[in-house]
Design an enzyme around this catalytic site. Structure first.
Site, PDB file in Angstrom:
ATOM      1  N   LYS A  10       0.845  -1.209   0.000  1.00 31.59           N
ATOM      2  CA  LYS A  10       0.000   0.000   0.000  1.00 31.59           C
ATOM      3  C   LYS A  10       0.877   1.254   0.000  1.00 31.59           C
ATOM      4  O   LYS A  10       2.103   1.169   0.221  1.00 31.59           O
ATOM      5  CB  LYS A  10      -0.909  -0.030   1.229  1.00 31.59           C
ATOM      6  CG  LYS A  10      -0.163  -0.027   2.567  1.00 31.59           C
ATOM      7  CD  LYS A  10      -1.086  -0.352   3.728  1.00 31.59           C
ATOM      8  CE  LYS A  10      -0.318  -0.379   5.037  1.00 31.59           C
ATOM      9  NZ  LYS A  10      -1.159  -0.859   6.161  1.00 31.59           N
TER      10      LYS A  10
ATOM     11  N   ARG B 146     -10.570   0.206  14.667  1.00 27.95           N
ATOM     12  CA  ARG B 146     -10.331   1.015  13.479  1.00 27.95           C
ATOM     13  C   ARG B 146     -11.269   0.468  12.406  1.00 27.95           C
ATOM     14  O   ARG B 146     -12.334   1.003  12.195  1.00 27.95           O
ATOM     15  CB  ARG B 146      -8.848   0.907  13.080  1.00 27.95           C
ATOM     16  CG  ARG B 146      -8.398   1.934  12.095  1.00 27.95           C
ATOM     17  CD  ARG B 146      -6.900   1.861  11.826  1.00 27.95           C
ATOM     18  NE  ARG B 146      -6.463   0.599  11.242  1.00 27.95           N
ATOM     19  CZ  ARG B 146      -5.241   0.376  10.772  1.00 27.95           C
ATOM     20  NH1 ARG B 146      -4.314   1.334  10.834  1.00 27.95           N
ATOM     21  NH2 ARG B 146      -4.898  -0.789  10.246  1.00 27.95           N
TER      22      ARG B 146
ATOM     23  N   TYR C  55      15.161  31.127   7.654  1.00 28.18           N
ATOM     24  CA  TYR C  55      13.931  31.842   8.018  1.00 28.18           C
ATOM     25  C   TYR C  55      13.837  32.064   9.519  1.00 28.18           C
ATOM     26  O   TYR C  55      14.208  31.203  10.321  1.00 28.18           O
ATOM     27  CB  TYR C  55      12.705  31.019   7.601  1.00 28.18           C
ATOM     28  CG  TYR C  55      12.391  31.082   6.126  1.00 28.18           C
ATOM     29  CD1 TYR C  55      12.081  32.300   5.497  1.00 28.18           C
ATOM     30  CD2 TYR C  55      12.374  29.929   5.354  1.00 28.18           C
ATOM     31  CE1 TYR C  55      11.776  32.354   4.144  1.00 28.18           C
ATOM     32  CE2 TYR C  55      12.061  29.968   3.998  1.00 28.18           C
ATOM     33  CZ  TYR C  55      11.765  31.181   3.399  1.00 28.18           C
ATOM     34  OH  TYR C  55      11.463  31.227   2.074  1.00 28.18           O
TER      35      TYR C  55
ATOM     36  N   MET D 181      11.434  24.845   2.470  1.00 32.06           N
ATOM     37  CA  MET D 181      10.689  23.967   1.565  1.00 32.06           C
ATOM     38  C   MET D 181      11.608  23.105   0.706  1.00 32.06           C
ATOM     39  O   MET D 181      11.375  21.914   0.509  1.00 32.06           O
ATOM     40  CB  MET D 181       9.771  24.810   0.677  1.00 32.06           C
ATOM     41  CG  MET D 181       8.842  23.969  -0.186  1.00 32.06           C
ATOM     42  SD  MET D 181       7.801  24.971  -1.262  1.00 32.06           S
ATOM     43  CE  MET D 181       6.705  25.741  -0.091  1.00 32.06           C
TER      44      MET D 181
HETATM   45  C1  LIG Z   1      -0.421  -1.830   6.819  1.00 33.09           C
HETATM   46  C2  LIG Z   1      -1.014  -3.110   7.255  1.00 33.09           C
HETATM   47  C3  LIG Z   1      -0.224  -4.271   7.347  1.00 33.09           C
HETATM   48  C4  LIG Z   1       1.289  -4.234   7.218  1.00 33.09           C
HETATM   49  O1  LIG Z   1       1.793  -3.705   8.416  1.00 33.09           O
HETATM   50  P1  LIG Z   1       3.382  -3.535   8.677  1.00 33.09           P
HETATM   51  O2  LIG Z   1       3.446  -3.081  10.093  1.00 33.09           O
HETATM   52  O3  LIG Z   1       3.839  -2.490   7.729  1.00 33.09           O
HETATM   53  O4  LIG Z   1       4.006  -4.838   8.429  1.00 33.09           O
HETATM   54  C5  LIG Z   1      -0.841  -5.468   7.631  1.00 33.09           C
HETATM   55  N1  LIG Z   1      -2.188  -5.507   7.846  1.00 33.09           N
HETATM   56  C6  LIG Z   1      -2.975  -4.422   7.799  1.00 33.09           C
HETATM   57  C7  LIG Z   1      -4.432  -4.553   8.074  1.00 33.09           C
HETATM   58  C8  LIG Z   1      -2.419  -3.178   7.523  1.00 33.09           C
HETATM   59  O5  LIG Z   1      -3.193  -2.097   7.499  1.00 33.09           O
END
Ligand SMILES: *Cc1c(COP(=O)(O)O)cnc(C)c1O
Length: 394
Positions: free
Chosen positions: A63, A161, A282, A335
């Site tokens: 991701k 979550r 700055y 920046m």
């Molecule tokens: C991002 C995520 C992972 C991977 O987690 P890492 O700590 O980066 O290994 C696995 N499962 C879910 C549901 C996630 O959101």
């Protein structure tokens, strides 16, 4: 440095196969910084995690554009290495991933957004479903369109979550089992897996194992990168490492078992002298307490190098490395630029065009996270788009 930047094999190359190198972003000589991503290290890390998890299947979480390192190059490499299950956050990532991993099982962690069933079907993607409302919509879609591409059910064991409550998931079990909904994975997620000793992990695992018993025959998964290192009992049928693939330490209290993947070097634009009492940057927050030499490098907060590492008269900030020596960041990080105090380096040893190391042998990505007041995850996913990106050992 220069050698590793060449993007085509030299014409007089011997029979020795030169490691091909692909690149992205601007050409290295035009960029403010060069980000080198070692794809063989990503593969090696996946194999380390796979070996640690056998006989469970080792998936890969790619991701957020492969944790900032490039979804396509990372996923292509891991597919070739034998990875057949991937997780991304949303549909746009899933569509990109499908192009480079035509046969993989791809799960969309953020679930089924309203009205997107057809996009899942068109791209053969699987939603990670976490609510009754999503199940209802998915059911309606799949029966009308005769789609049987599969989905995961996310059960919340304490994160609060995403995911169904344990009670809800228990109530759904008989229906899901009897009506053959095409459930391909039952999953949950640890709250604090990096703290291997935390009793939370054992509690979550126990809750998940209880619910899993109601979904007999469905593969189950709870472990992220750190989860793999808690206990073999957490591996279940499939593990979902993300950050460890990219070299971040999944066991923060112990030596990092992963190979480093990222190297980031940024260019010196100018070296200047600053007189005693003058200020730099700055808001004039840093004052020279001696005649000073300053190297200005072409990286700033727009490149994901956070202002929190600025150094001022009250409090020292972070450092970058020039010629292997740690040079304090002075004044506000702006920046596009960051100023380094190089007064203690040999005279005239630093010149325009030289490279300072941000992430590399001198300081790994976890330590950079600490320096910036954050974690390795955020360092990687913040890496800017202006760097030349060199994919090593492609
Ligand atoms: C991002 C995520 C992972 C991977 O987690 P890492 O700590 O980066 O290994 C696995 N499962 C879910 C549901 C996630 O959101």
């Amino acid at each position: 440095m220069q050698g590793s930047l060449s993007i085509s094999p030299s014409p007089d190359a011997s029979d020795e196969p030169a490691p091909a190198t692909v690149s992205a972003g601007p050409p290295a000589d035009e960029a403010g910084g060069v980000l080198t991503i070692d794809l063989s290290a990503v593969e090696a890390n996946w194999k380390i995690l796979r070996a640690a998890s056998t006989p469970a299947e080792c998936a890969a979480v790619v991701k957020a554009d492969g944790y900032g390192l490039g979804l396509e190059p990372v996923a292509t490499r891991l597919s070739k290495a034998g990875c057949t299950t991937f997780f991304v956050a949303d549909l746009s990532e899933g569509k990109r991933l499908r192009k480079v991993a035509p046969d993989a099982d791809i799960y969309i962690l953020n679930g089924l957004a309203p009205g997107t069933g057809q996009v899942f079907a068109d791209n053969n993607l699987r939603p990670v479903i976490g609510s009754a409302a999503e199940i209802a919509e998915w059911d309606a879609f799949t029966s009308v369109h005769k789609w049987s591409g599969g989905f995961a059910l996310h059960v919340d064991t304490g994160m609060n979550r995403l995911g169904m409550s344990i009670e809800e998931a228990a109530a759904f079990a008989p229906r899901i089992n009897s009506e053959n909904h095409g459930l391909t994975l039952l999953m949950s997620h640890f709250v604090a897996a990096q703290f291997a000793e935390s009793s939370r992990n054992a509690e979550q695992l126990q809750s998940f194992r209880d619910i899993r018993a109601l979904y007999r025959g469905v593969p189950a998964s709870i472990a992220n990168s750190s989860g793999i290192f808690i206990d073999q009992a957490a591996h279940l049928d499939l593990v979902r490492p993300g950050v460890a693939l990219y070299g971040v330490n999944p066991t923060p209290s112990k030596k990092n078992p992963m190979k480093p993947v990222v190297d980031l070097k940024v260019r010196v634009a100018q070296v200047r002298d600053v007189a005693f009492g003058e200020t730099v940057g700055y808001d004039a927050t840093w004052t020279a307490r001696r005649p000073s030499r300053i190297a200005v490098v072409t990286m700033g907060y727009a490149d994901g190098f956070f202002r929190s590492a600025s150094g001022d008269d009250q409090k020292p900030g972070g450092t970058l490395f020039l010629q292997g020596r740690s040079c304090p960041i002075v004044g506000r990080i702006s920046m596009d630029l960051t100023a380094l105090d190089i007064t203690d380096l040999p005279e005239r040893s630093v010149k325009r065009g030289d490279f300072a190391t941000v992430i590399g042998e001198e300081r790994d990505v976890d330590a950079v996270g600490e320096m910036l007041g954050t974690i390795g995850y955020e360092v990687l996913t913040s890496l800017g788009r202006r760097y030349a990106r060199v994919y090593k050992n492609d």
